[in-house]
Motif scaffolding. Structure first.
Motif, PDB file in Angstrom:
ATOM      1  N   PRO A 119       9.787 -26.722  36.836  1.00 37.51           N
ATOM      2  CA  PRO A 119       8.673 -27.350  37.556  1.00 37.51           C
ATOM      3  C   PRO A 119       7.400 -27.368  36.720  1.00 37.51           C
ATOM      4  N   PHE A 120       6.600 -28.405  36.937  1.00 35.87           N
ATOM      5  CA  PHE A 120       5.382 -28.577  36.153  1.00 35.87           C
ATOM      6  C   PHE A 120       4.468 -27.361  36.251  1.00 35.87           C
ATOM      7  N   ALA A 121       4.335 -26.792  37.441  1.00 36.32           N
ATOM      8  CA  ALA A 121       3.439 -25.646  37.615  1.00 36.32           C
ATOM      9  C   ALA A 121       3.893 -24.458  36.770  1.00 36.32           C
ATOM     10  N   GLN A 122       5.203 -24.252  36.686  1.00 34.67           N
ATOM     11  CA  GLN A 122       5.726 -23.150  35.872  1.00 34.67           C
ATOM     12  C   GLN A 122       5.494 -23.409  34.388  1.00 34.67           C
ATOM     13  N   ARG A 123       5.721 -24.648  33.963  1.00 36.94           N
ATOM     14  CA  ARG A 123       5.465 -24.984  32.549  1.00 36.94           C
ATOM     15  C   ARG A 123       3.991 -24.771  32.212  1.00 36.94           C
ATOM     16  N   LEU A 124       3.129 -25.131  33.159  1.00 38.54           N
ATOM     17  CA  LEU A 124       1.694 -24.991  32.945  1.00 38.54           C
ATOM     18  C   LEU A 124       1.304 -23.526  32.787  1.00 38.54           C
ATOM     19  N   VAL A 162      -0.374 -22.097  29.340  1.00 40.65           N
ATOM     20  CA  VAL A 162      -1.699 -21.478  29.312  1.00 40.65           C
ATOM     21  C   VAL A 162      -1.625 -20.073  28.711  1.00 40.65           C
ATOM     22  N   LEU A 163      -0.620 -19.310  29.113  1.00 38.14           N
ATOM     23  CA  LEU A 163      -0.520 -17.922  28.669  1.00 38.14           C
ATOM     24  C   LEU A 163      -0.135 -17.789  27.192  1.00 38.14           C
ATOM     25  N   PRO A 222       8.212 -21.037  24.018  1.00 41.09           N
ATOM     26  CA  PRO A 222       8.123 -20.030  25.087  1.00 41.09           C
ATOM     27  C   PRO A 222       8.498 -20.562  26.460  1.00 41.09           C
ATOM     28  N   ARG A 223       8.353 -21.874  26.667  1.00 43.25           N
ATOM     29  CA  ARG A 223       8.748 -22.429  27.959  1.00 43.25           C
ATOM     30  C   ARG A 223      10.266 -22.414  28.114  1.00 43.25           C
ATOM     31  N   TYR A 234       3.170 -22.139  15.872  1.00 49.14           N
ATOM     32  CA  TYR A 234       4.610 -22.195  15.637  1.00 49.14           C
ATOM     33  C   TYR A 234       5.173 -23.610  15.743  1.00 49.14           C
ATOM     34  N   GLY A 235       4.288 -24.597  15.827  1.00 47.60           N
ATOM     35  CA  GLY A 235       4.734 -25.989  15.786  1.00 47.60           C
ATOM     36  C   GLY A 235       5.164 -26.575  17.105  1.00 47.60           C
ATOM     37  N   TYR A 236       4.675 -26.006  18.227  1.00 44.23           N
ATOM     38  CA  TYR A 236       5.046 -26.528  19.538  1.00 44.23           C
ATOM     39  C   TYR A 236       3.860 -27.244  20.165  1.00 44.23           C
ATOM     40  N   PRO A 237       4.104 -28.344  20.861  1.00 44.85           N
ATOM     41  CA  PRO A 237       2.993 -29.106  21.473  1.00 44.85           C
ATOM     42  C   PRO A 237       2.408 -28.399  22.680  1.00 44.85           C
ATOM     43  N   ILE A 238       1.121 -28.494  22.841  1.00 44.45           N
ATOM     44  CA  ILE A 238       0.449 -27.977  24.034  1.00 44.45           C
ATOM     45  C   ILE A 238       0.820 -28.844  25.230  1.00 44.45           C
TER      46      ILE A 238
END
Length: 308
Positions: free
Chosen positions: A286-291, A295-296, A163-164, A304-308
């Motif tokens: 940017p880190f804030a956007q990835r965060l 979270v969402l 999703p990122r 789905y096999g993606y790392p938090i």
């Protein structure tokens, strides 16, 4: 009545569905129609470019299909757009799940709308002679409607991307020139794209696990890492014996023109196309956007096999 096999690519936008659809369209006997949920709007009404490079109303394939489906009197594209928009809204999903197989329960005009849609897919199969039609509309609701059509044997490929990556792609400024006029592609905020990713992916699973239709999940990242293996798995879902996939090379795929209605503007690309995963988000976002996106969508990342 012999049914037409429709291989439906479900998921969210910016997940590689256009590329997957055209790759599958390279298989002998397969027809890639692009986002066919937009046929009456972007094709019949707005006259976008077909993937073959000409305007929709000049494409001999779609001209023949519409003539076979609706005859000289045609159909009302505006009425079809209004009906399909209503039936595929997110709030309509509970009704679709309850009323599977019963168009009459979906409100006034629904049976007639689905009958017109059924004529379209039946005519497409007859006109092209395709053993499999690839529809990359992505919308779970629209795909569920296809499963209600008497002429359609539905198979579903649920394409998922980190999703990122999709959120980063939705925020890009990209111009498209394959429409009625040159204009920017739709953009989305991080919360909206994250909500869309969650709702559409979880809905796709819920719909087809209940329906019993042949279903598989495929990650965009796995498609890019092993395209030949991924395509072979999809062929098995479609009930097609393994084919010679000589159009898939080492890190690339060779694409012919396809008669796609709508989709990512790359649908017009032909010849050798590099198969390289779009991972720019991992360094440029940017880190804030990835965060925010993490979270969402955390409820389904590991699913789905993606790392938090």
């Amino acid at each position: 009545m012999q049914k037409v096999t429709v291989l439906y690519v479900a998921g969210t936008g910016r997940s590689g569905s256009t590329l997957l659809g055209n790759m599958l369209g390279q298989v002998a006997g397969f027809f890639s129609g692009g986002e066919m949920n937009n046929l009456f709007k972007r094709g019949v009404t707005e006259n976008w470019f077909c993937g073959c490079g000409v305007r929709f109303d000049s494409c001999p394939v779609w001209t023949e299909v519409l003539a076979r489906a609706y005859g000289p009197s045609g159909t009302d594209p505006q009425a079809m757009v209004r009906c399909l928009n209503r039936l595929t809204r997110v709030r309509q999903i509970p009704s679709l799940l309850r009323r599977k197989g019963d168009p009459a329960g979906l409100g006034a005009g629904a049976p007639e709308c689905l009958a017109e849609l059924d004529r379209l897919y039946r005519a497409l199969g007859e006109s092209t002679g395709a053993r499999v039609i690839v529809d990359s509309s992505k919308s779970p609701s629209y795909g569920f409607l296809l499963g209600m059509l008497p002429s359609v044997d539905l198979r579903v490929v649920h394409l998922v991307r980190d999703p990122r990556g999709t959120a980063f792609s939705w925020r890009r400024k990209v111009m498209r020139s394959d429409g009625a006029a040159e204009r920017p592609m739709q953009r989305m905020s991080l919360p909206k794209s994250s909500a869309l990713w969650s709702i559409w992916n979880l809905t796709a699973e819920a719909m087809w696990r209940r329906s019993g239709a042949p279903y598989m999940r495929l990650r965009y990242e796995d498609l890019m890492a092993g395209p030949a293996e991924a395509v072979k798995t999809v062929l098995d879902l479609a009930g097609v014996a393994p084919e010679d996939l000589d159009f898939i090379g080492d890190g690339c795929v060779t694409l012919d023109p396809h008669h796609t209605i709508s989709g990512n503007p790359m649908r017009l690309r032909t010849g050798e196309v590099e198969l390289k995963p779009d991972l720019e988000w991992a360094t440029a976002m940017p880190f804030a956007q990835r965060l925010i996106v993490t979270v969402l969508t955390a409820h389904s990342l590991r699913r789905y096999g993606y790392p938090i």
